[in-house]
Design an enzyme around this catalytic site. Sequence first.
Site, PDB file in Angstrom:
ATOM      1  CB  ALA A  52       8.591  -4.609  54.281  1.00  0.00           C
ATOM      2  CB  ILE A  54       3.628  -3.421  52.532  1.00  0.00           C
ATOM      3  CG1 ILE A  54       2.256  -3.686  51.829  1.00  0.00           C
ATOM      4  CG2 ILE A  54       4.639  -4.692  52.555  1.00  0.00           C
ATOM      5  CD1 ILE A  54       2.221  -3.916  50.386  1.00  0.00           C
ATOM      6  CE1 TYR A  55       6.355  -7.965  54.856  1.00  0.00           C
ATOM      7  CE2 TYR A  55       7.809  -7.745  56.789  1.00  0.00           C
ATOM      8  CZ  TYR A  55       7.658  -8.342  55.571  1.00  0.00           C
ATOM      9  OH  TYR A  55       8.423  -8.944  55.169  1.00  0.00           O
ATOM     10  CB  SER A  56      -0.140  -2.986  58.129  1.00  0.00           C
ATOM     11  OG  SER A  56      -0.720  -2.947  56.975  1.00  0.00           O
TER      12      SER A  56
END
Length: 104
Positions: A52, A54-56
């Site tokens: 996704a 937002i994965y960071s």
Amino acid sequence: MKTRLLRDIEVSEVGMGCMAFSHGYGQIPPEEYSVEAIRNAYRKGCTFFDTAEIYSPNLSGIGHNERIVENLDASKVELTDEEFRSLEEALDGCRVYGHRGFHR
């Protein structure tokens, strides 16, 4: 590996979750390690990778995992206005449960 259909897309029966390549399970591994893990899964027949935007790292910025995971030339996809409208309508009809990220 066995496969399944997600509507008209055939994917491996076993998928690979990729959140740990950016956060969530302790120390973030080096990018080279993450890429090699994905390549190994693909060599074993995995074609279903869950990520996704937002994965960071530390949830700062977006797109870390997309750069790591085989966007599979998604940047080359061009949608017609009708295709885009159709996708928007389908997404608008989805009910979302739970929270969608972190609130400040």
